[in-house]
Design an enzyme around this catalytic site. Structure first.
Site, short mmCIF file in Angstrom:
data_model
loop_
_atom_site.label_atom_id
_atom_site.label_comp_id
_atom_site.label_asym_id
_atom_site.label_seq_id
_atom_site.Cartn_x
_atom_site.Cartn_y
_atom_site.Cartn_z
CB ILE A 182 40.55 44.37 54.17
CG1 ILE A 182 41.74 45.51 53.76
CG2 ILE A 182 39.16 44.31 53.24
CD1 ILE A 182 40.90 47.09 54.79
CG HIS B 50 40.32 44.79 35.21
ND1 HIS B 50 39.13 43.89 34.60
CD2 HIS B 50 40.75 43.45 34.92
CE1 HIS B 50 38.92 42.27 34.25
NE2 HIS B 50 40.22 42.53 35.02
CG HIS C 256 37.62 36.10 30.54
ND1 HIS C 256 38.62 36.03 29.36
CD2 HIS C 256 38.09 36.61 31.48
CE1 HIS C 256 39.54 37.33 29.44
NE2 HIS C 256 38.72 37.95 30.91
CG ASP D 253 38.58 38.37 34.71
OD1 ASP D 253 39.15 39.85 35.08
OD2 ASP D 253 39.22 37.60 33.76
CG ASP E 138 39.49 37.49 54.95
OD1 ASP E 138 39.68 38.48 54.68
OD2 ASP E 138 39.54 36.76 56.56
CG ASP F 105 43.08 40.27 55.41
OD1 ASP F 105 42.51 41.78 55.68
OD2 ASP F 105 42.58 40.13 56.48
CD GLU G 168 41.56 43.01 32.11
OE1 GLU G 168 43.07 42.09 31.43
OE2 GLU G 168 41.41 42.55 31.41
CD GLU G 169 38.50 40.96 31.10
OE1 GLU G 169 39.36 40.15 30.11
OE2 GLU G 169 38.56 40.63 32.84
#
Ligand code: TRP
Ligand code: ZN
Ligand code: CA
Length: 440
Positions: free
Chosen positions: A45, A126, A288, A138, A303, A307, A172-173
């Site tokens: 990827i 998310h 956050h 995040d 990376d 992958d 999600e949070e």
């Protein structure tokens, strides 16, 4: 009379007819199944592509008040960005709306056409950030890796044995709201088709650890094998079991797994020794916070985890060469199904087995048809008793039946001639049995 049903087109009927002509005259014969070829290796990827998505998410936040949080315009703009890429790559996308804290939320679901929908592998991340910043580690990191892996599936035109479904969750949070909404609104029969869920939440932490979720053992081992191949040690994720969207799936009994590079917890000196980075400092000091920007990413971690995601998706969707406990018998003979006509059958002779068939006899069906709602399908045991696999339905407007049914055949002798019986009960659309398979 069925002509008014959406999705029934003359073009579709013509294509099905062309398929029948190409297939030649139907024959009734069965051949033992060939072993499936070994799973293809997953592609690399490209890190540059994953990082380009992070840049886009960063720009989206900057243009929308500095965040991509639930209920804020930067969230919907993130959904639009991901959806456009997927649509252009040939995915079937769906935006699912829900309400949380008085604001509309969105899940984005993307199905890769093909594969056995009775065994669906789901992969998700998310897409929302907290309101204090752009949320690049995040969780633009997981969102971008899942997006780029989906695009790699399209570039490879992958034809996995299992069906692949990708998801980007909202809210999600606020407490796993979007993923829980998705799972709770899936009919039980649809839930049962999800054979696994892979979660990617925070996979580019600036002072990274390499954590693998300790849930489904097969998924866990698949990730561990990948990192072992790189010579990178892993640890079991312990910074908050159930603190991301995999918990929504795990709670209803779906096998889950995932990757994580650490949030607010401190890296120990032993961990710094094996992974590098800074002991005594958080895996992500900007967790956050407003400093969770594109500078808050470790490229090597991003990376490797991207992958690893591709590796898991390729290998877990490829199907098994030897079904657990099972021998497979397959017929690949094409059998035409006459339009609104008599039932046709395709036979598989089973010999050399002792005793009865199993309580979970798997019946793999591959029927090409331009309107699957027309079809009634039964499995017929050697003594003639029939097991209904599927009824007809005027509202089941999709094409093809490519799935695996499980039948309790424990009262049937295994040896003898088994048949797949298919009847088309409504006019206009047509098709044929392409192949079917019994796994004992
Ligand atoms: N999004 C999660 C959260 O804010 C991040 C997280 C913390 C996490 N601990 C985790 C994600 C463990 C996966 C596994 O709570
Ligand atoms: Zn997160
Ligand atoms: Ca028909």
């Amino acid at each position: 009379m069925n002509l008014s049903v959406p999705g029934r087109t003359l073009a579709g009927a013509a294509l099905a007819l062309a398929g029948l002509l190409a297939a030649g005259a139907p024959a009734q014969s069965a051949a033992p199944s060939a072993a499936r070829p070994a799973a293809l290796a997953a592609p690399d990827i490209p890190l540059a592509n994953v990082k380009a998505h992070l840049t886009q998410f960063s720009s989206i936040a900057a243009a929308n008040g500095g965040n991509r949080a639930h209920g804020r315009p930067g969230y919907k703009a993130s959904v639009d960005y991901v959806k456009a890429k997927l649509d252009a790559a040939g995915f079937t996308t769906t935006v699912q709306q829900f309400t949380s804290s008085g604001a509309t939320g969105y899940n984005l679901i993307a199905d890769w056409p093909g594969g056995d929908t009775g065994q669906t592998l789901m992969v998700g991340a998310h897409l929302d950030s907290v309101s204090s910043g752009a949320g690049i580690n995040d969780n633009a990191s997981g969102s971008a890796a899942v997006l780029e892996t989906a695009l790699a599936v399209s570039r490879a035109q992958l034809q996995p044995a299992k069906h692949l479904r990708f998801a980007w969750w909202g809210a999600e949070e606020l407490g796993l709201i979007g993923s829980r909404y998705y799972v709770n609104n899936l009919p039980a029969a649809e839930r049962a088709k999800i054979s696994g869920y892979l979660n990617f939440d925070m996979i580019g932490s600036p002072n990274p650890g390499y954590f693998v979720y300790d849930d489904d053992p097969v998924i866990e081992q698949t990730f561990k094998d990948y990192f072992a191949g790189l010579g990178v040690p892993t640890e079991i994720e312990t910074e908050g079991d159930g603190r991301s969207d995999h918990a929504s799936f795990k709670n209803v009994g779906i096998p889950v797994g995932g990757l994580f590079t650490g949030a607010g917890r401190t890296k120990s000196s032993a961990q710094a020794q094996k992974w590098g980075g800074t002991a005594g400092q958080a895996f992500d000091r900007c967790y956050h916070s407003s400093c969770d920007t594109t500078a808050n990413i470790n490229d090597t971690a991003l990376d490797r985890n991207s992958d690893a995601a591709a590796h898991a998706i390729w290998s877990l969707s490829a199907g098994t060469t030897n079904p657990p406990g099972g021998d497979a018998y397959e017929s690949t003979a094409d059998v035409a199904i006459p339009d609104a006509g008599a039932a046709v059958t395709s036979a598989i002779p089973v010999t050399g087995r002792s005793g009865n068939a199993p309580a979970a006899l798997r019946v793999g069906v591959d029927i090409k048809h331009t309107y699957r709602g027309d079809l009634v399908i039964d499995l017929v045991a050697p003594d003639g008793s029939a097991y209904r696999l599927k009824n007809s339905s005027g509202s089941d407007s999709a094409d093809n039946v490519i799935t695996t049914y499980t039948v309790n055949a424990s009262s049937e002798a295994a040896n003898g001639e088994w048949k797949l019986r298919v009847q088309d009960v409504a006019r206009y659309d047509t098709g044929y049995i392409d192949s079917w398979k019994l796994t004992f």
